[in-house]
Design a protein around this motif. Structure first.
Motif, PDB file in Angstrom:
ATOM      1  N   ASN A  44       0.811  -1.223   0.000  1.00 53.05           N
ATOM      2  CA  ASN A  44       0.000   0.000   0.000  1.00 53.05           C
ATOM      3  C   ASN A  44       0.841   1.270   0.000  1.00 53.05           C
ATOM      4  O   ASN A  44       0.338   2.342  -0.334  1.00 53.05           O
ATOM      5  CB  ASN A  44      -0.927   0.018   1.220  1.00 53.05           C
ATOM      6  N   HIS A  45       2.089   1.171   0.430  1.00 51.82           N
ATOM      7  CA  HIS A  45       2.920   2.375   0.456  1.00 51.82           C
ATOM      8  C   HIS A  45       3.148   2.868  -0.974  1.00 51.82           C
ATOM      9  O   HIS A  45       3.393   2.054  -1.891  1.00 51.82           O
ATOM     10  CB  HIS A  45       4.267   2.072   1.135  1.00 51.82           C
ATOM     11  N   PRO A  46       3.084   4.170  -1.215  1.00 50.65           N
ATOM     12  CA  PRO A  46       3.232   4.686  -2.596  1.00 50.65           C
ATOM     13  C   PRO A  46       4.559   4.339  -3.247  1.00 50.65           C
ATOM     14  O   PRO A  46       4.662   4.331  -4.473  1.00 50.65           O
ATOM     15  CB  PRO A  46       3.061   6.201  -2.422  1.00 50.65           C
ATOM     16  N   GLU A  47       5.575   4.029  -2.443  1.00 50.75           N
ATOM     17  CA  GLU A  47       6.882   3.713  -3.017  1.00 50.75           C
ATOM     18  C   GLU A  47       7.251   2.255  -2.765  1.00 50.75           C
ATOM     19  O   GLU A  47       8.433   1.907  -2.683  1.00 50.75           O
ATOM     20  CB  GLU A  47       7.948   4.649  -2.450  1.00 50.75           C
ATOM     21  N   ALA A  48       6.244   1.398  -2.629  1.00 49.20           N
ATOM     22  CA  ALA A  48       6.467  -0.013  -2.300  1.00 49.20           C
ATOM     23  C   ALA A  48       7.322  -0.714  -3.355  1.00 49.20           C
ATOM     24  O   ALA A  48       8.254  -1.466  -3.025  1.00 49.20           O
ATOM     25  CB  ALA A  48       5.118  -0.727  -2.149  1.00 49.20           C
TER      26      ALA A  48
ATOM     27  N   TYR B 161      10.924  -2.694  -2.685  1.00 48.63           N
ATOM     28  CA  TYR B 161      11.183  -4.108  -2.954  1.00 48.63           C
ATOM     29  C   TYR B 161      12.372  -4.280  -3.899  1.00 48.63           C
ATOM     30  O   TYR B 161      13.204  -5.180  -3.728  1.00 48.63           O
ATOM     31  CB  TYR B 161       9.938  -4.769  -3.538  1.00 48.63           C
ATOM     32  N   GLN B 162      12.461  -3.430  -4.919  1.00 52.42           N
ATOM     33  CA  GLN B 162      13.588  -3.509  -5.852  1.00 52.42           C
ATOM     34  C   GLN B 162      14.902  -3.225  -5.141  1.00 52.42           C
ATOM     35  O   GLN B 162      15.916  -3.904  -5.374  1.00 52.42           O
ATOM     36  CB  GLN B 162      13.384  -2.514  -6.998  1.00 52.42           C
ATOM     37  N   PHE B 163      14.883  -2.242  -4.266  1.00 50.80           N
ATOM     38  CA  PHE B 163      16.095  -1.893  -3.522  1.00 50.80           C
ATOM     39  C   PHE B 163      16.511  -3.035  -2.603  1.00 50.80           C
ATOM     40  O   PHE B 163      17.695  -3.391  -2.530  1.00 50.80           O
ATOM     41  CB  PHE B 163      15.853  -0.609  -2.720  1.00 50.80           C
TER      42      PHE B 163
ATOM     43  N   ILE C  69       8.349 -14.760   2.166  1.00 49.04           N
ATOM     44  CA  ILE C  69       7.703 -14.184   3.363  1.00 49.04           C
ATOM     45  C   ILE C  69       8.728 -13.450   4.210  1.00 49.04           C
ATOM     46  O   ILE C  69       8.494 -12.333   4.685  1.00 49.04           O
ATOM     47  CB  ILE C  69       7.004 -15.292   4.186  1.00 49.04           C
ATOM     48  N   LEU C  70       9.901 -14.075   4.404  1.00 53.85           N
ATOM     49  CA  LEU C  70      10.943 -13.449   5.232  1.00 53.85           C
ATOM     50  C   LEU C  70      11.395 -12.115   4.649  1.00 53.85           C
ATOM     51  O   LEU C  70      11.594 -11.133   5.378  1.00 53.85           O
ATOM     52  CB  LEU C  70      12.146 -14.391   5.361  1.00 53.85           C
ATOM     53  N   SER C  71      11.561 -12.050   3.336  1.00 49.83           N
ATOM     54  CA  SER C  71      12.082 -10.836   2.706  1.00 49.83           C
ATOM     55  C   SER C  71      11.090  -9.679   2.766  1.00 49.83           C
ATOM     56  O   SER C  71      11.470  -8.537   2.503  1.00 49.83           O
ATOM     57  CB  SER C  71      12.458 -11.116   1.256  1.00 49.83           C
ATOM     58  N   ALA C  72       9.811  -9.990   3.081  1.00 49.21           N
ATOM     59  CA  ALA C  72       8.789  -8.935   3.120  1.00 49.21           C
ATOM     60  C   ALA C  72       8.329  -8.616   4.534  1.00 49.21           C
ATOM     61  O   ALA C  72       7.276  -8.018   4.723  1.00 49.21           O
ATOM     62  CB  ALA C  72       7.594  -9.359   2.259  1.00 49.21           C
TER      63      ALA C  72
ATOM     64  N   GLY D 186      14.456  -0.627   4.493  1.00 50.13           N
ATOM     65  CA  GLY D 186      14.719  -0.344   3.084  1.00 50.13           C
ATOM     66  C   GLY D 186      14.294   1.058   2.711  1.00 50.13           C
ATOM     67  O   GLY D 186      15.021   1.782   2.004  1.00 50.13           O
ATOM     68  N   PHE D 187      13.123   1.489   3.188  1.00 53.90           N
ATOM     69  CA  PHE D 187      12.648   2.845   2.902  1.00 53.90           C
ATOM     70  C   PHE D 187      13.585   3.888   3.517  1.00 53.90           C
ATOM     71  O   PHE D 187      13.904   4.903   2.886  1.00 53.90           O
ATOM     72  CB  PHE D 187      11.228   3.016   3.456  1.00 53.90           C
ATOM     73  N   GLY D 188      14.056   3.615   4.738  1.00 53.36           N
ATOM     74  CA  GLY D 188      14.969   4.551   5.401  1.00 53.36           C
ATOM     75  C   GLY D 188      16.288   4.671   4.648  1.00 53.36           C
ATOM     76  O   GLY D 188      16.835   5.772   4.497  1.00 53.36           O
ATOM     77  N   LEU D 189      16.806   3.556   4.190  1.00 55.56           N
ATOM     78  CA  LEU D 189      18.060   3.588   3.432  1.00 55.56           C
ATOM     79  C   LEU D 189      17.913   4.364   2.121  1.00 55.56           C
ATOM     80  O   LEU D 189      18.846   5.030   1.665  1.00 55.56           O
ATOM     81  CB  LEU D 189      18.522   2.161   3.134  1.00 55.56           C
TER      82      LEU D 189
END
Length: 794
Positions: free
Chosen positions: A680-684, A688-690, A722-725, A733-736
C-alpha cells in the motif's frame, strides 16, 4: 434640603451593604448617580457648610463599581477622610499604585492616623512589607499623631512578609507595642502570635505561646492562629494541645484542627475529630465537610465518606452555591477515587455552580478509569481550561496508548496560546518516545530550554526515556549528566535505557553508583536491573541483585521481579532452575510468571512444560493472543504441525485475533508505517527492488535465510519470500532510500524481531555501510559493521 439629602445618602449606603447581588448593585449605582445629579444641580456640593455631602458621595461611589466618579470628586476636594475611602477601595480592587497616589495626594501635615492605617493595611494586603514599614515610620515620626492598635495590627501583618524574619525582629516590634499601650487590644495580640509563628527559628513557637499565655482574654482567631501556626510548622501534636485548651471549642478552631490533620496526612485522626464534633453537636459548615471528605478520599475511607455524604443529605445545610461548591468538589473526588465515576458525574451534573476544579475532578476520574472518550467530552465542554486540565488530558492519552492524540492535543494547546507547564511537556515528550518521533522530541527539548524548564525533574526524566526509546541512548545519557537534580526516577530511567540498548554491564555499574551516592533503590530500580541482566544474559549477576533486594534493602520481591528472573533463567537455557524457583515463591504463579515459563520453553524446546504453562494462561487470560502464538510456534518449531494447527483453530474458535506485526520509521516530518508484505505504500515497488539489490550483496557476504522461523507448512522458496517482506525490512529499506547518506536508520516495531530478520540486519548493515537501529517490543538492536549490540542474545 441638606438634611434630607444626608438621610437619602445614608439609606442608600444601608441598601448597598444589605444587597450584594449584581442586580442590586446595578440599581444602587443608578440611584446614586441620580442623587448625585440632583445635588450637583442644586449647588449643595459646593456649599461650604455642607462638605459632608461630598464625602458621603465619595464613600458611596467606593462601594460601587464606579471608582472613577469617586476619584473625580476627590480631585476636586482632596481631604484625609475621602483619601481613606479611596485608598481602601482601590487596594481592595488590587490597584495598589492608585491607592498610594491618593495617600500621596494628601499633604503630610493633613494626614491623620486613620489614613496612615488604611495605607499600611493596603500594603500588608498586597504582601509589600517595606513600604508598609515606611508609612508606619512616617506616622510614628509625626508630632501630632500616634499609632493606635489598628496601626500595629496592620504593621504586624505586613512585617510577616519581610525576608529573613527573626525572633529578635519580632521582639523589637513587640516592645514598641507594649510601650505604646496598644498591647491591650486583642487584634494586636493575635497579630503578634501570627508574626512569631511565621519565623523559621525553633524558638518562635515558644515566643508565640508566651503571648498566648499573657492574653487576658482570647477569641476564636487567637486559638485558630495558634493551631494553624503549629500545623504549618509540622508540629501537629502541639496544635492538638492548644486545641484542647481552647475556650468554648468554637467550630472555626475545630475546622482548623481537622484541616491540619488532613494536611499532615493524619486522616484517621481527622475523622475521629469530626465524629467528636458531631457528638458534641457543634455546627458543621462547608469547611468541616470539605476537610473530612478530603480525609476520606485520600485514605480510602469510602464507607466513612458515604456516611458523611448521607449526613449532608440529612442535615440539608442551607449552603449558598458558593459554599456548596467546595463540598460538591470534595464529594466528586471521593467517588472518583473510589471508582464510582458515575456517581461523581451525577453530582457534577446536578451542581448549580461549577468551577475549573469541578471539571478537572470529573476529568481526572474519567482519565484514571481509562474512559478517555468520556474524558474528551468533558474536556471539550469545559468553558475554561487551566494547565492541569491540559496536562491530565495529554498524560491520559499517553498512558492510554494514544500518543498521536496526545501530541495533537499538545499542539492544539499551544495554538490556543495556553502555556504548557513542565508536566504537560513531559507528557508530550513521552508521546514522542512512544511514537519514536525523535525530531519532534528534540524540538520540545529546545522549547523546554527556552522556557527555563530544563531544571524540571519530570521533564528531564521524560527526556531520558524519550531519547532512549528513540534509539539515541548517548543523548539520554547527556541529559542525565546535565540535570541539576536527579532523583531515583532519573537513575531508574537511565539504568533502563542502558539495559534496553544492550549495555548490561554499564547498567549494573550505574546502579552501584546510585547506591554509592546515597540514592535508596526502590522496587522499580531492581526491575530495571533484572531487565538489564536479562538482555545481557547476566544470570548470576541477576540472582545476586535479586537476593540483595530483601537482604540489603528490605524490599520484598513481587511477581514482576520473579517473572524477570524466571525469564532470565529460561532464556539462558536453565528452565529446570526456573521451575524450582516457582516452588519457592510466597504466592501462586501469576500470568506473568507462566508467560515467562512459556517463553523459556519456546526457546529451549520443552514442549510438555510449555503446554502446561499455556493451559494455565488459557485459564487466567483466555483472550491474550501471545499465549496461542507462543504455543503454536513451540509446536511448529518441533515439527508438530497438527498440534500447531489445533492451537490456531482454538484461537479462531475463541475469537482471539493476533496483533498484526508492523514497523514504522520517521522520515522528514512524517511517520511511515509498514505491514508484512505491504504493497500500500506509494513507493512499495521501489522499496522491494532496492531490497532485492541489497539482498544480492548480503548473500555474497554469506547471508542464508533461516526458513525455520516461518512456522507454516510450505516450500522453502515461499518461506524466503515471506521473510524478505517482513515489516521491519520494508521500513529499513525505505529509510536507506530516503535518509541522507551516512545517517542512522532507526525503525520501531510492535512485536519481537525474528531471528532471521536479526541476522539479515547484521548483514545489511555491512552491505550498505550504515548503522541500523531496530526497537522491538523488548529492546533495542544496534546493527553496525555486521555486528549487533545484543551480541546475538535477545
Amino acid at each position: 434640603m441638606p438634611y434630607q439629602c444626608s438621610v437619602l445618602l445614608r439609606r442608600l449606603a444601608e441598601h448597598a451593604s444589605l444587597s450584594p447581588s449584581s442586580a442590586s448593585a446595578s440599581s444602587f449605582l443608578r440611584a446614586l448617580r441620580c442623587l448625585h445629579a440632583r445635588l450637583a444641580t442644586s449647588a449643595l456640593l459646593h456649599a461650604p457648610p455642607h462638605p459632608h455631602l461630598t464625602l458621603r458621595l465619595i464613600h458611596l461611589y467606593t462601594l460601587s463599581s464606579d471608582l472613577s466618579a469617586a476619584t473625580l470628586l476627590f480631585r476636586a476636594k482632596p481631604c484625609p477622610i475621602a483619601a481613606t475611602s479611596l485608598v481602601s477601595a482601590h487596594a481592595a480592587a488590587g490597584r495598589l499604585p492608585a491607592a498610594a497616589s491618593f495617600f500621596d495626594a494628601v499633604p503630610p501635615r493633613r494626614r491623620d492616623t486613620v489614613l496612615h492605617n488604611a495605607m499600611i493595611s493596603a500594603y500588608a494586603r498586597a504582601c509589600h512589607a517595606a513600604p508598609a514599614v515606611a508609612v508606619f515610620r512616617s506616622l510614628s515620626a509625626s508630632d501630632s499623631l500616634r499609632p493606635d492598635d489598628y496601626s500595629f495590627t496592620a504593621l504586624l501583618s505586613a512585617v510577616g512578609y519581610l525576608p529573613g524574619l527573626s525572633v529578635p525582629n519580632c521582639a523589637q516590634i513587640h516592645c514598641a507595642v507594649l510601650k505604646s499601650g496598644a498591647g491591650a487590644a486583642m487584634s494586636v495580640f493575635n497579630a503578634l502570635i501570627a508574626l512569631y509563628m511565621k519565623c523559621e527559628a525553633s524558638e518562635a513557637p515558644w515566643a508565640a505561646r508566651k503571648v498566648l499565655d499573657e492574653m487576658p482574654t482570647k477569641d476564636e482567631l487567637t486559638w485558630t492562629t495558634m493551631v494553624v501556626g503549629y500545623v504549618r510548622r509540622g508540629d501537629v501534636n502541639a496544635a492538638r494541645t492548644v486545641f484542647e485548651e481552647a475556650d468554648g471549642k468554637v467550630d472555626v478552631v475545630w475546622n482548623a484542627m481537622i484541616s491540619g490533620y488532613v494536611q499532615s496526612g493524619m486522616y484517621e485522626e481527622a475523622f475521629e475529630l469530626f465524629r467528636r464534633m458531631v457528638l458534641e453537636k457543634l455546627p458543621l459548615d462547608e469547611f468541616t465537610f470539605t476537610s473530612v471528605l478530603s480525609a476520606c478520599a485520600n485514605n480510602g475511607f469510602f464507607v466513612h465518606g458515604k456516611s458523611v455524604h448521607g449526613q449532608i443529605i440529612r442535615l440539608q445545610p442551607n449552603f449558598v452555591p458558593e459554599s456548596a461548591l467546595p463540598v460538591n468538589n470534595a464529594l466528586m473526588t471521593l467517588y472518583s477515587k473510589s471508582g464510582k465515576i458515575a456517581v461523581s458525574k451525577k453530582i457534577f451534573d446536578n451542581m448549580k455552580l461549577k468551577d475549573v476544579v469541578s471539571s478537572n475532578t470529573i476529568l481526572s476520574g474519567y482519565v484514571e478509569s481509562g474512559c478517555l472518550d468520556k474524558a474528551a467530552e468533558v474536556f471539550n465542554e469545559m468553558p475554561y481550561k487551566n494547565e492541569l486540565s491540559w496536562m491530565m488530558m495529554v498524560s491520559g492519552y499517553v498512558h492510554g496508548g494514544l500518543s498521536e492524540d496526545a501530541l495533537k492535543l499538545f499542539n492544539q494547546m499551544r495554538a490556543e496560546d495556553a502555556k504548557p507547564c513542565d508536566y504537560t511537556y513531559a507528557g508530550a515528550i513521552a508521546a514522542c518516545g512512544e511514537l519514536g518521533a525523535l525530531k519532534h522530541g528534540k524540538q520540545l527539548h529546545g522549547h523546554l530550554v527556552q522556557l527555563g524548564f530544563e531544571a524540571s525533574n519530570s521533564a528531564g526524566n521524560a527526556l531520558i526515556t524519550m531519547y532512549a526509546k528513540c534509539g539515541a541512548v548517548s543523548d539520554a545519557h547527556l541529559v542525565f549528566l546535565v540535570m541539576p537534580n536527579v532523583d531515583s526516577v532519573s537513575w531508574n530511567a537511565m539504568i533502563s535505557a542502558l539495559g534496553q540498548h544492550g549495555h548490561g554491564r554499564e547498567a549494573l555499574e550505574l546502579f552501584d553508583q546510585m547506591v554509592a551516592e546515597g540514592i535508596y533503590p526502590d522496587r522499580i530500580s531492581f526491575l530495571t536491573v533484572l531487565t538489564a541482566c536479562n538482555h545481557a544474559g547476566l544470570v548470576d549477576e541477576g540472582f545476586q541483585y535479586f537476593e540483595s533486594m530483601k537482604r540489603e534493602f528490605g524490599i520484598i520481591p513481587g511477581e514482576d521481579h520473579y517473572a524477570r528472573l524466571i525469564d532470565l533463567l529460561g532464556r539462558a537455557g536453565r528452565i529446570g532452575e526456573a521451575k524450582d524457583l516457582i516452588k519457592t515463591m510466597p504466592f501462586e504463579p501469576t500470568s506473568s510468571i507462566w508467560e515467562a515459563i512459556l517463553s523459556g520453553c519456546r526457546t529451549n524446546g520443552d514442549i510438555e512444560l510449555g503446554a502446561y504453562a499455556a493451559d494455565q494462561l488459557f485459564k487466567m487470560t483466555p483472550q491474550h493472543d501471545g499465549t496461542y502464538i507462543l504455543l503454536s510456534n513451540t509446536y511448529s518449531a518441533a515439527g508438530r504441525w497438527v498440534d500447531a494447527a489445533r492451537v490456531r483453530k482454538l484461537m479462531r474458535d475463541r475469537g482471539v485475533k493476533k496483533e498484526p506485526g508492523c514497523s514504522w520509521i520517521e522520515v522528514g516530518n512524517n511517520v511511515h508505517v509498514f505491514l508484512v508484505s505491504d504493497t500500500n505504500h506509494p513507493e512499495a515497488q521501489e522499496i522491494y527492488q532496492f531490497l532485492e539489490m541489497v539482498g544480492a550483496k548480503m548473500r555474497k557476504l554469506g547471508y542464508v535465510p533461516d526458513t525455520k522461523v516461518v512456522l507454516h507448512d510450505m516450500g522453502p522458496h515461499q518461506k524466503e519470500q515471506i521473510l524478505s517482506a517482513h515489516s521491519e525490512r520494508l521500513a529499513v529499506g525505505f529509510g536507506l532510500l530516503k535518509l541522507p547518506s551516512g545517517a542512522t536508520v532507526t525503525v520501531l516495531k510492535n512485536l519481537r524481531i525474528c531471528s532471521d530478520c536479526h541476522t539479515a540486519m547484521m548483514f545489511m548493515s555491512k552491505a550498505v555501510g550504515r548503522e541500523i537501529v531496530v526497537r522491538d517490543v523488548r529492546r533495542f538492536h544496534h546493527f553496525k559493521d555486521g555486528e549487533c549490540s545484543c551480541g546475538n542474545y535477545w
